[in-house]
Design an enzyme around this catalytic site. Sequence first.
Site, PDB file in Angstrom:
ATOM      1  N   GLY A  46       0.827  -1.201   0.000  1.00  0.00           N
ATOM      2  CA  GLY A  46       0.000   0.000   0.000  1.00  0.00           C
ATOM      3  C   GLY A  46       0.858   1.247   0.000  1.00  0.00           C
ATOM      4  CD  GLN A  51       3.482   5.710   2.574  1.00  0.00           C
ATOM      5  OE1 GLN A  51       2.517   5.187   2.052  1.00  0.00           O
ATOM      6  NE2 GLN A  51       4.484   5.011   3.069  1.00  0.00           N
ATOM      7  CB  CYS A  90       5.550   1.898   7.050  1.00  0.00           C
ATOM      8  SG  CYS A  90       5.063   3.423   6.241  1.00  0.00           S
ATOM      9  CG  LEU A  91       6.597   0.933   0.911  1.00  0.00           C
ATOM     10  CD1 LEU A  91       5.921   1.317  -0.399  1.00  0.00           C
ATOM     11  CD2 LEU A  91       7.682  -0.105   0.666  1.00  0.00           C
ATOM     12  CG  HIS A 132      -0.153   1.034   7.330  1.00  0.00           C
ATOM     13  ND1 HIS A 132       0.871   0.545   8.112  1.00  0.00           N
ATOM     14  CD2 HIS A 132       0.443   1.896   6.457  1.00  0.00           C
ATOM     15  CE1 HIS A 132       2.016   1.101   7.732  1.00  0.00           C
ATOM     16  NE2 HIS A 132       1.787   1.918   6.726  1.00  0.00           N
ATOM     17  CD  GLU A 133      -0.855   2.300   2.870  1.00  0.00           C
ATOM     18  OE1 GLU A 133      -0.416   3.459   2.742  1.00  0.00           O
ATOM     19  OE2 GLU A 133      -0.100   1.337   3.086  1.00  0.00           O
ATOM     20  CG  HIS A 136       0.585   6.724   5.651  1.00  0.00           C
ATOM     21  ND1 HIS A 136       1.759   7.147   6.243  1.00  0.00           N
ATOM     22  CD2 HIS A 136       0.779   5.423   5.343  1.00  0.00           C
ATOM     23  CE1 HIS A 136       2.613   6.138   6.293  1.00  0.00           C
ATOM     24  NE2 HIS A 136       2.048   5.078   5.763  1.00  0.00           N
TER      25      HIS A 136
HETATM   26 ZN    ZN Z   1       2.920   3.226   5.620  1.00  0.00          ZN
END
Ligand code: ZN
Length: 158
Positions: A46, A51, A90-91, A132-133, A136
Site C-alpha cells: 500500500g 508518502q 511501512c515503506l 494503515h494507509e 497516513h
Molecule cells: Zn505506511
Amino acid sequence: MAILKILTKEDELLRKKSRPVDEITPRILRLLDDMKDTLHKANGAGLAAPQVGVLRRVVLVETEPGDLIELINPEIIEVSEERQEGMEGCLSVPNEWGIVDRPMTVTVKAQNRKGEWFTMTGSELKARCFCHELDHLDGILYTDKASKMLDPDELDED
Ligand code: ZN
C-alpha cells in the site's frame, strides 16, 4: 509514468493532514499512475499520497498482485469488533517492523478515478492495509500505534 521518491519518517510532511480531492483532474490521475509505479517498484502492499510528498487524500492498496485498489477521499465506515494483532511495516519506515492491533474486518467508502463512490470490505491483511494507509492521510504512522517494535536481529534468526 514515473517512480516517485518515498519520504521517510523523519520528513515532517508525513505528520500533516492531507486535504480532500475536490475534483479528479488529470493531475490526480497522473498521481494515481505514478503512485502505482512507485508501489510496484518498492514491492509494497500500500501507498498513501503523503508518502510521496502530496498532501491529498489518495491511497493505493494491493494486497495481492494485480488486485490494485485506488481509493480517493476514503473513509472507514465500519469496523468489526473482532481484532487482529500482527506484524506491520511501512515503506516510509524502512527495515523496521512492529506489532499492531487492528480490526479484523474494515469497510471503507471512497471514490474511484471516475469520481464514483463505492464501498469495499476487507479482512485480515486487506483490513490492516486500509487502516494503515488511511492513517497516513491524518499524519499517523504505525509506529505510533505499535505495541512492540521488533528487533531486526530477532527476525533474522528464523
Ligand atoms: Zn505506511
